[in-house]
Design a protein around this motif. Structure first.
Motif, PDB file in Angstrom:
ATOM      1  N   PRO A  78      19.706 -12.871  -7.735  1.00 41.98           N
ATOM      2  CA  PRO A  78      20.852 -12.092  -7.244  1.00 41.98           C
ATOM      3  C   PRO A  78      20.600 -11.511  -5.856  1.00 41.98           C
ATOM      4  CG  PRO A  78      20.428 -11.577  -9.530  1.00 41.98           C
ATOM      5  CD  PRO A  78      19.281 -12.432  -9.078  1.00 41.98           C
ATOM      6  N   LYS A  79      21.694 -11.308  -5.134  1.00 39.79           N
ATOM      7  CA  LYS A  79      21.596 -10.738  -3.792  1.00 39.79           C
ATOM      8  C   LYS A  79      21.317  -9.241  -3.806  1.00 39.79           C
ATOM      9  CE  LYS A  79      24.709 -13.837  -1.279  1.00 39.79           C
ATOM     10  NZ  LYS A  79      25.983 -13.876  -0.514  1.00 39.79           N
ATOM     11  N   ALA A  80      21.658  -8.568  -4.886  1.00 36.34           N
ATOM     12  CA  ALA A  80      21.515  -7.114  -4.948  1.00 36.34           C
ATOM     13  C   ALA A  80      20.093  -6.704  -4.591  1.00 36.34           C
ATOM     14  CB  ALA A  80      21.849  -6.624  -6.358  1.00 36.34           C
ATOM     15  N   PRO A  81      19.910  -5.673  -3.762  1.00 35.99           N
ATOM     16  CA  PRO A  81      18.559  -5.249  -3.398  1.00 35.99           C
ATOM     17  C   PRO A  81      17.744  -4.827  -4.623  1.00 35.99           C
ATOM     18  CG  PRO A  81      20.179  -4.265  -1.928  1.00 35.99           C
ATOM     19  CD  PRO A  81      20.946  -4.899  -3.056  1.00 35.99           C
ATOM     20  N   PHE A  82      16.590  -5.443  -4.791  1.00 32.10           N
ATOM     21  CA  PHE A  82      15.669  -5.074  -5.864  1.00 32.10           C
ATOM     22  C   PHE A  82      14.288  -5.568  -5.461  1.00 32.10           C
ATOM     23  CE2 PHE A  82      16.804  -9.386  -6.901  1.00 32.10           C
ATOM     24  CZ  PHE A  82      15.677  -9.942  -7.498  1.00 32.10           C
ATOM     25  N   GLU A 125     -12.344   2.683  -5.902  1.00 28.63           N
ATOM     26  CA  GLU A 125     -11.727   3.793  -5.187  1.00 28.63           C
ATOM     27  C   GLU A 125     -10.222   3.668  -5.014  1.00 28.63           C
ATOM     28  OE1 GLU A 125     -13.679   4.104  -1.463  1.00 28.63           O
ATOM     29  OE2 GLU A 125     -15.544   4.909  -2.317  1.00 28.63           O
ATOM     30  N   ALA A 126      -9.668   2.458  -5.133  1.00 22.30           N
ATOM     31  CA  ALA A 126      -8.252   2.302  -4.795  1.00 22.30           C
ATOM     32  C   ALA A 126      -7.630   1.133  -5.549  1.00 22.30           C
ATOM     33  CB  ALA A 126      -8.081   2.106  -3.289  1.00 22.30           C
ATOM     34  N   VAL A 127      -6.309   1.195  -5.668  1.00 20.45           N
ATOM     35  CA  VAL A 127      -5.494   0.102  -6.200  1.00 20.45           C
ATOM     36  C   VAL A 127      -4.394  -0.181  -5.181  1.00 20.45           C
ATOM     37  CG1 VAL A 127      -3.870  -0.606  -7.992  1.00 20.45           C
ATOM     38  CG2 VAL A 127      -5.947   0.649  -8.621  1.00 20.45           C
ATOM     39  N   THR A 128      -4.310  -1.420  -4.740  1.00 18.30           N
ATOM     40  CA  THR A 128      -3.269  -1.829  -3.804  1.00 18.30           C
ATOM     41  C   THR A 128      -2.315  -2.774  -4.521  1.00 18.30           C
ATOM     42  OG1 THR A 128      -4.771  -1.628  -1.919  1.00 18.30           O
ATOM     43  CG2 THR A 128      -2.755  -2.911  -1.592  1.00 18.30           C
ATOM     44  N   LEU A 129      -1.068  -2.340  -4.684  1.00 15.62           N
ATOM     45  CA  LEU A 129      -0.045  -3.153  -5.329  1.00 15.62           C
ATOM     46  C   LEU A 129       0.766  -3.888  -4.264  1.00 15.62           C
ATOM     47  CD1 LEU A 129       1.289  -0.620  -8.004  1.00 15.62           C
ATOM     48  CD2 LEU A 129      -0.418  -2.428  -8.307  1.00 15.62           C
ATOM     49  N   GLU A 130       1.095  -5.145  -4.542  1.00 15.44           N
ATOM     50  CA  GLU A 130       1.877  -5.955  -3.609  1.00 15.44           C
ATOM     51  C   GLU A 130       3.254  -6.238  -4.215  1.00 15.44           C
ATOM     52  OE1 GLU A 130      -0.309  -9.364  -2.297  1.00 15.44           O
ATOM     53  OE2 GLU A 130      -2.176  -8.227  -2.098  1.00 15.44           O
ATOM     54  N   PHE A 131       4.264  -6.313  -3.352  1.00 19.63           N
ATOM     55  CA  PHE A 131       5.649  -6.399  -3.809  1.00 19.63           C
ATOM     56  C   PHE A 131       6.400  -7.544  -3.143  1.00 19.63           C
ATOM     57  CE2 PHE A 131       4.246  -1.999  -4.016  1.00 19.63           C
ATOM     58  CZ  PHE A 131       4.569  -1.655  -5.324  1.00 19.63           C
ATOM     59  N   CYS A 132       7.402  -8.028  -3.866  1.00 18.30           N
ATOM     60  CA  CYS A 132       8.387  -8.963  -3.342  1.00 18.30           C
ATOM     61  C   CYS A 132       9.728  -8.248  -3.352  1.00 18.30           C
ATOM     62  CB  CYS A 132       8.465 -10.221  -4.205  1.00 18.30           C
ATOM     63  SG  CYS A 132       6.915 -11.162  -4.285  1.00 18.30           S
ATOM     64  N   VAL A 133      10.360  -8.121  -2.197  1.00 21.40           N
ATOM     65  CA  VAL A 133      11.609  -7.366  -2.064  1.00 21.40           C
ATOM     66  C   VAL A 133      12.729  -8.324  -1.689  1.00 21.40           C
ATOM     67  CG1 VAL A 133      12.772  -5.445  -0.924  1.00 21.40           C
ATOM     68  CG2 VAL A 133      10.310  -5.336  -1.361  1.00 21.40           C
ATOM     69  N   ARG A 134      13.811  -8.290  -2.471  1.00 24.60           N
ATOM     70  CA  ARG A 134      14.907  -9.263  -2.335  1.00 24.60           C
ATOM     71  C   ARG A 134      16.051  -8.679  -1.511  1.00 24.60           C
ATOM     72  NH1 ARG A 134      17.601 -13.197  -1.545  1.00 24.60           N
ATOM     73  NH2 ARG A 134      18.520 -14.577  -3.113  1.00 24.60           N
ATOM     74  N   ASP A 135      15.748  -8.309  -0.260  1.00 31.39           N
ATOM     75  CA  ASP A 135      16.839  -7.797   0.564  1.00 31.39           C
ATOM     76  C   ASP A 135      16.881  -8.323   1.992  1.00 31.39           C
ATOM     77  OD1 ASP A 135      14.656  -6.494   1.537  1.00 31.39           O
ATOM     78  OD2 ASP A 135      15.623  -4.560   1.727  1.00 31.39           O
ATOM     79  N   PRO A 136      15.869  -9.072   2.477  1.00 30.56           N
ATOM     80  CA  PRO A 136      15.974  -9.503   3.867  1.00 30.56           C
ATOM     81  C   PRO A 136      16.868 -10.720   4.007  1.00 30.56           C
ATOM     82  CG  PRO A 136      13.968 -10.352   2.929  1.00 30.56           C
ATOM     83  CD  PRO A 136      14.625  -9.515   1.858  1.00 30.56           C
ATOM     84  N   PRO A 137      17.459 -10.946   5.193  1.00 31.29           N
ATOM     85  CA  PRO A 137      18.188 -12.197   5.418  1.00 31.29           C
ATOM     86  C   PRO A 137      17.234 -13.377   5.456  1.00 31.29           C
ATOM     87  CG  PRO A 137      18.018 -10.929   7.443  1.00 31.29           C
ATOM     88  CD  PRO A 137      17.516 -10.038   6.330  1.00 31.29           C
TER      89      PRO A 137
END
Length: 311
Positions: A78-82, A125-137
């Protein structure tokens, strides 16, 4: 006439070279129509000048990819930002995605139950979470674009699952796509870290010593009822706490796993509707009325996830 004939021969030679290269490199095939249509190639590469494009094609310095124009809605998200947590294999395809990360400085006991499913960095010492964001053209996607989904109006199907919110609206009740309810998860970080955030991220508050993520959850169909989502590449969704089971997806295998984030002072799960919140566990629970109603508080945060793949 001679110029047109020479141009056609030139295009056929390029096509022959590409076809042979693709045979050995196992890349996607491309047709003579694509080579003749410089515009379609320019739209799927960073080479706007035809001369530079030909040079790049012949020398193999740009990976060719064909972006189908007529795509079924079931091939597109879907196009909706998520936003989604990034699987170990990358973003799930089915359109354009942006990427980003959030770094949490936590205690030493943080861990993930199946490291090979999640794209994350976990140290003492740390946790780095990575994301996929569905909002760019499509032309600014950080990931390879397999389909041109810019003109496809796909909707999220009914089910029992959560996604990250990525809508930047002032009113929290308007941030989720239709059919979803908001929920929130927060945890205390130990202290300031360098480059705490980078790139595109889900909606939230990212302070030096505290992080607040917003979720969008729905519970309008049993998790055993299969729903349809793009299946080309693996992806991650969140199960609901009320069911504690992965939502079934047609053609995919679901595997539940979890990440434990060893927070500094506390963590919490908050939701206006207890039937629409992610499956997250803390060390203690607060019940009753008042400002702490419907909140679960504890020191560590165990966040459960569902990984979907063809195998």
């Amino acid at each position: 006439m001679c110029e047109e004939k020479n141009g056609l021969i030139h295009s056929m030679l390029i096509l022959l070279f590409i076809s042979n290269s693709c045979f050995y490199a196992h890349c996607q095939q491309i047709t003579l129509e694509d080579v003749l249509s410089r515009q379609s190639l320019n739209e799927t590469s960073t080479f706007g000048d035809p001369a530079r494009l030909d040079h790049a094609l012949v020398n193999g310095t740009v990976p060719l990819k064909r972006v189908p124009r007529n795509v079924p809605a079931t091939n597109c998200w879907p196009k909706a930002p998520f936003a989604l947590l990034r699987a170990a294999t990358g973003c799930p395809g089915g359109g354009a995605w942006g990427t980003g990360e959030v770094r949490h400085r936590l205690r030493a006991a943080s861990s993930v139950s199946q490291q090979n499913l999640l794209s994350a960095q976990i140290t003492k010492e740390a946790v780095t979470l990575e994301f996929c964001v569905r909002d760019p053209p499509a032309d600014t996607s950080d990931e390879p674009v397999d389909y041109d989904c810019s003109h496809v109006n796909a909707d999220f199907p009914p089910g029992s699952y959560c996604i990250f919110n990525a809508q930047q609206k002032f009113n929290i009740y308007e941030r989720c796509p239709p059919g979803f309810n908001w929920s929130a998860v927060g945890l205390d970080d130990i202290g300031t870290v360098n480059r705490r955030t980078r790139g595109r991220m889900p909606t939230g508050e990212f302070f030096d010593t505290f992080t607040h993520y917003y979720f969008c959850c729905r519970n309008d169909s049993a998790p055993s009822n299969h729903m349809v989502l793009p299946t080309k590449r693996p992806f991650i969704l969140f199960p609901l706490g009320v069911h504690r089971a992965c939502q079934e997806v047609v053609g995919l295998r679901a595997r539940m796993f979890s990440i434990y984030m060893d927070a500094d002072h506390g963590s919490y799960v908050n939701h206006p509707n207890r039937f629409c919140s992610p499956f997250a566990e803390t060390d203690s629970v607060i019940e009753g009325v008042g400002p702490c109603a419907r909140e679960k508080r504890g020191k560590g945060l165990q966040l459960h996830m569902c990984h979907y793949s063809l195998w």
